[in-house]
Write an enzyme that holds these catalytic residues in place. Structure first.
Site, PDB file in Angstrom:
ATOM      1  N   LYS A  53       0.625  -1.138   0.171  1.00 14.65           N
ATOM      2  CA  LYS A  53      -0.239   0.054   0.078  1.00 14.65           C
ATOM      3  C   LYS A  53       1.155   1.041  -0.148  1.00 14.65           C
ATOM      4  O   LYS A  53       1.808   1.694   0.731  1.00 14.65           O
ATOM      5  CB  LYS A  53      -0.764  -0.130   1.038  1.00 14.65           C
ATOM      6  CG  LYS A  53      -2.034  -1.156   1.528  1.00 14.65           C
ATOM      7  CD  LYS A  53      -2.801  -1.106   2.304  1.00 14.65           C
ATOM      8  CE  LYS A  53      -4.193  -2.105   2.052  1.00 14.65           C
ATOM      9  NZ  LYS A  53      -5.050  -1.962   3.636  1.00 14.65           N
TER      10      LYS A  53
ATOM     11  N   TYR B 240     -12.898  -2.280  -3.223  1.00 15.41           N
ATOM     12  CA  TYR B 240     -13.453  -2.718  -1.922  1.00 15.41           C
ATOM     13  C   TYR B 240     -15.458  -2.361  -1.810  1.00 15.41           C
ATOM     14  O   TYR B 240     -15.833  -1.533  -1.053  1.00 15.41           O
ATOM     15  CB  TYR B 240     -13.028  -1.209  -1.461  1.00 15.41           C
ATOM     16  CG  TYR B 240     -11.066  -1.097  -0.975  1.00 15.41           C
ATOM     17  CD1 TYR B 240     -10.612  -2.316  -0.233  1.00 15.41           C
ATOM     18  CD2 TYR B 240     -10.212  -0.391  -1.391  1.00 15.41           C
ATOM     19  CE1 TYR B 240      -9.953  -2.815  -0.099  1.00 15.41           C
ATOM     20  CE2 TYR B 240      -9.053  -0.986  -1.746  1.00 15.41           C
ATOM     21  CZ  TYR B 240      -8.633  -1.306  -0.656  1.00 15.41           C
ATOM     22  OH  TYR B 240      -7.115  -1.947  -0.383  1.00 15.41           O
TER      23      TYR B 240
ATOM     24  N   PHE C 180     -15.157   3.677   8.090  1.00 21.24           N
ATOM     25  CA  PHE C 180     -13.550   3.824   7.025  1.00 21.24           C
ATOM     26  C   PHE C 180     -13.691   3.694   5.367  1.00 21.24           C
ATOM     27  O   PHE C 180     -12.759   4.062   5.019  1.00 21.24           O
ATOM     28  CB  PHE C 180     -12.593   2.810   7.981  1.00 21.24           C
ATOM     29  CG  PHE C 180     -13.141   1.526   7.533  1.00 21.24           C
ATOM     30  CD1 PHE C 180     -13.237   0.947   5.805  1.00 21.24           C
ATOM     31  CD2 PHE C 180     -14.045   0.796   8.804  1.00 21.24           C
ATOM     32  CE1 PHE C 180     -13.046  -0.312   5.927  1.00 21.24           C
ATOM     33  CE2 PHE C 180     -14.547  -0.665   8.002  1.00 21.24           C
ATOM     34  CZ  PHE C 180     -13.984  -1.426   6.832  1.00 21.24           C
TER      35      PHE C 180
ATOM     36  N   THR D 155      -5.337  -6.977  10.863  1.00 17.80           N
ATOM     37  CA  THR D 155      -5.966  -5.628   9.939  1.00 17.80           C
ATOM     38  C   THR D 155      -5.441  -4.587  10.649  1.00 17.80           C
ATOM     39  O   THR D 155      -4.985  -3.724  10.252  1.00 17.80           O
ATOM     40  CB  THR D 155      -7.159  -5.487   9.612  1.00 17.80           C
ATOM     41  OG1 THR D 155      -7.962  -6.450   9.681  1.00 17.80           O
ATOM     42  CG2 THR D 155      -7.782  -3.941   9.365  1.00 17.80           C
TER      43      THR D 155
ATOM     44  N   ARG E 138      -2.381 -14.612   4.597  1.00 16.54           N
ATOM     45  CA  ARG E 138      -3.088 -14.025   5.271  1.00 16.54           C
ATOM     46  C   ARG E 138      -2.498 -14.739   7.063  1.00 16.54           C
ATOM     47  O   ARG E 138      -2.442 -13.354   7.575  1.00 16.54           O
ATOM     48  CB  ARG E 138      -4.766 -13.764   5.874  1.00 16.54           C
ATOM     49  CG  ARG E 138      -5.684 -13.956   4.488  1.00 16.54           C
ATOM     50  CD  ARG E 138      -6.361 -12.846   4.682  1.00 16.54           C
ATOM     51  NE  ARG E 138      -7.329 -12.578   5.386  1.00 16.54           N
ATOM     52  CZ  ARG E 138      -7.911 -11.443   4.786  1.00 16.54           C
ATOM     53  NH1 ARG E 138      -7.300 -10.357   4.657  1.00 16.54           N
ATOM     54  NH2 ARG E 138      -8.236 -11.339   6.402  1.00 16.54           N
TER      55      ARG E 138
ATOM     56  N   HIS F 289      -2.040  -5.485   1.551  1.00 18.26           N
ATOM     57  CA  HIS F 289      -3.412  -5.946   1.874  1.00 18.26           C
ATOM     58  C   HIS F 289      -3.036  -7.386   1.517  1.00 18.26           C
ATOM     59  O   HIS F 289      -2.532  -7.812   0.121  1.00 18.26           O
ATOM     60  CB  HIS F 289      -4.098  -5.748   0.633  1.00 18.26           C
ATOM     61  CG  HIS F 289      -5.286  -6.788  -0.187  1.00 18.26           C
ATOM     62  ND1 HIS F 289      -6.837  -6.019   0.333  1.00 18.26           N
ATOM     63  CD2 HIS F 289      -5.290  -7.289  -1.312  1.00 18.26           C
ATOM     64  CE1 HIS F 289      -8.069  -7.248   0.050  1.00 18.26           C
ATOM     65  NE2 HIS F 289      -6.880  -7.543  -1.083  1.00 18.26           N
TER      66      HIS F 289
ATOM     67  N   ARG G 184       2.187  -6.966   9.342  1.00 15.08           N
ATOM     68  CA  ARG G 184       1.816  -5.249   9.400  1.00 15.08           C
ATOM     69  C   ARG G 184       2.240  -5.307  11.187  1.00 15.08           C
ATOM     70  O   ARG G 184       2.184  -4.090  11.373  1.00 15.08           O
ATOM     71  CB  ARG G 184       0.739  -6.472   9.367  1.00 15.08           C
ATOM     72  CG  ARG G 184      -0.325  -5.950   8.763  1.00 15.08           C
ATOM     73  CD  ARG G 184      -1.727  -5.970   8.284  1.00 15.08           C
ATOM     74  NE  ARG G 184      -2.679  -5.962   7.062  1.00 15.08           N
ATOM     75  CZ  ARG G 184      -3.641  -6.600   6.274  1.00 15.08           C
ATOM     76  NH1 ARG G 184      -4.038  -6.973   7.575  1.00 15.08           N
ATOM     77  NH2 ARG G 184      -3.756  -6.059   5.473  1.00 15.08           N
TER      78      ARG G 184
ATOM     79  N   GLU H 246     -10.134  -9.958  -7.516  1.00 20.96           N
ATOM     80  CA  GLU H 246      -9.258  -8.569  -7.261  1.00 20.96           C
ATOM     81  C   GLU H 246      -8.443  -8.747  -8.398  1.00 20.96           C
ATOM     82  O   GLU H 246      -8.182  -8.064  -8.617  1.00 20.96           O
ATOM     83  CB  GLU H 246      -8.064  -9.011  -5.990  1.00 20.96           C
ATOM     84  CG  GLU H 246      -9.133  -8.923  -4.855  1.00 20.96           C
ATOM     85  CD  GLU H 246      -9.526  -8.985  -3.663  1.00 20.96           C
ATOM     86  OE1 GLU H 246      -7.507  -9.755  -2.520  1.00 20.96           O
ATOM     87  OE2 GLU H 246      -9.664  -8.442  -2.332  1.00 20.96           O
TER      88      GLU H 246
ATOM     89  N   ASN I 229      -2.070   0.163   6.758  1.00 21.45           N
ATOM     90  CA  ASN I 229      -1.827  -1.107   6.746  1.00 21.45           C
ATOM     91  C   ASN I 229      -0.546  -1.536   6.684  1.00 21.45           C
ATOM     92  O   ASN I 229      -0.565  -2.883   6.371  1.00 21.45           O
ATOM     93  CB  ASN I 229      -2.867  -1.609   7.862  1.00 21.45           C
ATOM     94  CG  ASN I 229      -3.816  -2.112   6.962  1.00 21.45           C
ATOM     95  OD1 ASN I 229      -3.600  -1.241   5.330  1.00 21.45           O
ATOM     96  ND2 ASN I 229      -4.737  -3.268   7.265  1.00 21.45           N
TER      97      ASN I 229
HETATM   98  P1  CMP Z   1      -7.251  -4.587   3.682  1.00 24.90           P
HETATM   99  O1  CMP Z   1      -7.488  -6.001   3.912  1.00 24.90           O
HETATM  100  O2  CMP Z   1      -6.624  -4.311   2.582  1.00 24.90           O
HETATM  101  O3  CMP Z   1      -9.054  -4.082   3.264  1.00 24.90           O
HETATM  102  C1  CMP Z   1      -9.693  -3.190   3.908  1.00 24.90           C
HETATM  103  C2  CMP Z   1      -9.445  -2.543   4.697  1.00 24.90           C
HETATM  104  O4  CMP Z   1      -9.611  -1.519   5.160  1.00 24.90           O
HETATM  105  C3  CMP Z   1      -8.264  -3.184   5.235  1.00 24.90           C
HETATM  106  O5  CMP Z   1      -6.948  -3.589   4.917  1.00 24.90           O
HETATM  107  C4  CMP Z   1      -7.498  -1.485   6.155  1.00 24.90           C
HETATM  108  O6  CMP Z   1      -6.822  -0.867   5.175  1.00 24.90           O
HETATM  109  C5  CMP Z   1      -9.023  -1.230   5.442  1.00 24.90           C
HETATM  110  N1  CMP Z   1     -10.078  -1.169   7.529  1.00 24.90           N
HETATM  111  C6  CMP Z   1     -10.559  -1.879   7.578  1.00 24.90           C
HETATM  112  N2  CMP Z   1     -11.151  -2.270   8.814  1.00 24.90           N
HETATM  113  C7  CMP Z   1     -10.572  -0.650   9.242  1.00 24.90           C
HETATM  114  C8  CMP Z   1     -10.964   0.469  10.182  1.00 24.90           C
HETATM  115  N3  CMP Z   1     -11.686  -0.275  11.691  1.00 24.90           N
HETATM  116  N4  CMP Z   1     -11.055   1.186  10.562  1.00 24.90           N
HETATM  117  C9  CMP Z   1     -10.259   2.023   9.633  1.00 24.90           C
HETATM  118  N5  CMP Z   1      -9.309   1.401   8.278  1.00 24.90           N
HETATM  119  C10 CMP Z   1     -10.008  -0.138   8.675  1.00 24.90           C
END
Ligand code: CMP
Length: 133
Positions: A9, A49, A57, A91, A85, A115, A102, A126, A112
């Site tokens: 990212k 997304y 968010f 996350t 994963r 992905h 992470r 995807e 973070n």
């Molecule tokens: P990702 O695994 O790429 O998929 C969804 C993304 O949404 C996740 O990583 C985070 O970057 C973001 N995300 C998920 N939950 C939250 C949250 N509670 N607050 C902010 N960002 C979030």
């Protein structure tokens, strides 16, 4: 399926830690079978997304993912989705296990660093959104 999609990212690209992250991915036995350095358009990010539309968010997520360059990788390994994963961790880095990407590199749960697809069906979806295959 033995493939998953990874995105390095914008926060990670900006902090010059692409090499560290790719090295960890390779050391964990994933083979990179496709790779793209790109900036996500808003329409691609919204499509990618769409499961998060309506969440608190969502706007922040799309703005962040389109804010800078990313690296997309198609990774191959047996049971790729689940193993990747595990390698990326929770996350929110605060809750991620030691040694996960992470835990090592993410700033917080929004920025973070990485992905990984969460199911075989989403990996396929995807990969087709990003790579057109
Ligand atoms: P990702 O695994 O790429 O998929 C969804 C993304 O949404 C996740 O990583 C985070 O970057 C973001 N995300 C998920 N939950 C939250 C949250 N509670 N607050 C902010 N960002 C979030």
């Amino acid at each position: 399926m033995d493939k998953t999609l990874a995105l390095i990212k914008p926060d990670a690209v900006e902090r010059n830690i692409i090499g560290d992250i790719i090295s960890l991915i390779e050391k964990n036995g994933f083979v990179i079978i496709d790779m793209k350095f790109m900036k996500m358009s808003r329409s691609i990010a919204e499509k990618f997304y769409d499961a998060h539309i309506g969440k608190s968010f969502y706007d922040k997520l799309v703005t962040y993912m389109t804010s800078g360059n990313i690296i997309a990788l198609v990774l191959k390994k047996e049971n790729a989705v689940d193993i990747f994963r595990d390698l990326i961790g929770s996350t929110d880095p605060e809750f991620a296990k030691e040694g996960t990407i992470r835990k090592l590199y993410a700033i917080d749960k929004s920025f973070n660093s990485i992905h990984g697809s969460d199911s075989d069906a989403n990996a396929e979806r995807e990969i087709s959104i990003i790579f057109d295959h």
